[in-house]
Design an enzyme around this catalytic site. Structure first.
Site, PDB file in Angstrom:
ATOM      1  N   ASP A  86       0.339  -7.770  11.281  1.00 25.06           N
ATOM      2  CA  ASP A  86      -0.793  -7.124  10.612  1.00 25.06           C
ATOM      3  C   ASP A  86      -1.956  -8.108  10.480  1.00 25.06           C
ATOM      4  O   ASP A  86      -2.680  -8.111   9.481  1.00 25.06           O
ATOM      5  CB  ASP A  86      -0.378  -6.583   9.237  1.00 25.06           C
ATOM      6  CG  ASP A  86      -1.426  -5.649   8.636  1.00 25.06           C
ATOM      7  OD1 ASP A  86      -2.291  -5.155   9.386  1.00 25.06           O
ATOM      8  OD2 ASP A  86      -1.397  -5.431   7.401  1.00 25.06           O
TER       9      ASP A  86
ATOM     10  N   ALA B 118       0.821  -1.219   0.000  1.00 22.19           N
ATOM     11  CA  ALA B 118       0.000   0.000   0.000  1.00 22.19           C
ATOM     12  C   ALA B 118       0.852   1.265   0.000  1.00 22.19           C
ATOM     13  O   ALA B 118       0.586   2.227   0.723  1.00 22.19           O
ATOM     14  CB  ALA B 118      -0.975   0.001   1.182  1.00 22.19           C
TER      15      ALA B 118
END
Length: 388
Positions: free
Chosen positions: A270, A216
């Protein structure tokens, strides 16, 4: 309590043979064949690591930080300690100010009244100050421009529980947030379309961290080095790496660990609520997630966090050829340093908190100690040498 007859990673992250004695929540003594009349645990054939530190984790075991409840974080803590994690930062998603405040309040409660299992260090605030073009699994309709006034309300509302806040530095008002928020917590570049120059400007404003490097964000190209190139080019910026073998190819991980060096690489999970659960439907930040073969994705195929944990990532990295010393640093002292907690946790040193993750020499979990007390114990299994 004395942990006896094991190898351990000392404060310099060298493997030595030594016993460790605890006194309450602290490490009292470290040395060979420590005498003592109190409780002792024979850890022959084991290696003692500092407790594993996960500073980016949304959820696991069916619970998520964004549930906004103490129960959710308690479930996370109970699951994580069985994976060798001794401390963690529950991580929020992009949502309304009220949703974020509720999650932060639950984090604060678990800091003040620690649950059983892994301890809560504080919160990682991922979103809402992110780029729509790199939103990944974040809710696009809840993204907004960086707003220091909102951040400050949230920060004070949770009694300063925020340890790390994410921002896309190319966004309007980013400079104001970065320069001012960096006085309260660590500021990280994340979910960003910034080019190399903008990222470098963000580092000058006060960003010292990169959230899930490569994912990202603008990647590394030989004429457009992007955020990744800016991180590699900035010796004061630490970077998270998701080491599940899906988010980053093993060759990329080998390159990243080599370029970041021993002090800047950080292993994070994550993970989302489906971590530790079988395949099926799940949820992340109000979006439906589909879990298949351990991969969590949105309906459009976007990766939606991970289902891994730090211990499995350590084993992956050993298999990928990363030096064990750097792996251990990246799961302990480096994440602790990233949020200013390395004076208290992250390494085995007299006077520090007695948090230990004990593995057999095949890197399978044997024992977990949190604040000087055994929090989880597994039966020993077969071992192979990790060297002296």
């Amino acid at each position: 309590m004395i942990l006896k007859n094991a190898k351990l990673f000392n404060d310099s992250f060298e493997v030595i043979r030594a016993d460790v004695e605890t006194d309450g929540e602290k490490i009292a003594r470290i040395g060979p064949e420590l005498p003592g009349t109190g409780h002792s645990i024979d850890l022959s054939g084991c290696v003692i690591l500092p407790g594993l530190v996960d500073i980016h984790i949304h959820g696991c075991a069916g619970a998520d930080t964004f549930d906004g409840t103490r129960d959710a974080i308690e479930r996370m803590a109970a699951h994580l300690v069985k994976k060798g994690v001794t401390v963690f930062c529950p991580t929020t998603m992009t949502g309304s100010s009220e949703q974020i405040a509720a999650a932060l309040s639950a984090v604060r409660d678990c800091m003040d009244r620690p649950p059983q299992g892994a301890a809560v260090l504080g919160a990682h605030m991922e979103g809402p100050y992110l780029s729509a073009g790199k939103k990944g699994a974040q809710r696009g309709d809840a993204l907004r421009l960086p707003d220091f006034a909102e951040f400050l309300r949230l920060y004070h509302g949770c009694g300063g529980a925020i340890r790390l806040v994410d921002v896309a530095p190319e966004c309007e008002n980013a400079r104001d947030l970065i320069t001012r928020a960096s006085e309260f917590c660590t500021v990280s570049v994340a979910h960003s379309e910034a080019d190399y120059d903008t990222a470098m400007q963000g580092f000058q404003w006060g960003i010292t961290h990169a959230t899930h490097l490569f994912n990202a964000m603008t990647g590394f190209h030989h004429r457009q080095p992007g955020i990744v190139g800016a991180v590699f080019d900035s010796p004061d910026v630490r970077a998270e790496l998701i080491c599940d073998g899906l988010h980053l190819h093993p060759a990329v991980l080998r390159t990243a660990f080599r370029l970041l060096g021993e002090k800047r690489s950080i292993i994070v999970s994550d993970s989302m609520r489906a971590a530790g659960l079988p395949d099926g439907e799940s949820e992340l930040g109000g979006q439906k997630v589909f879990l298949k073969n351990g991969e969590a994705r949105l309906a459009d195929g976007t990766i939606a966090g991970s289902t891994t944990n730090l211990l499995d990532e350590i084993k992956n990295l050993v298999r990928f050829g990363i030096p064990l010393r750097q792996i251990v640093r990246s799961a302990t002292i480096n994440p602790a340093a990233a949020i200013g907690m390395d004076g208290e946790i992250g390494s085995i040193r007299e006077g520090k908190r007695a948090d230990f993750t004990v593995l057999n020499e095949a890197l399978n979990l044997r024992l977990v100690v949190v604040r000087g007390k055994v929090a989880y114990e597994a039966p020993p299994v077969g071992a192979v040498s990790v060297g002296d």
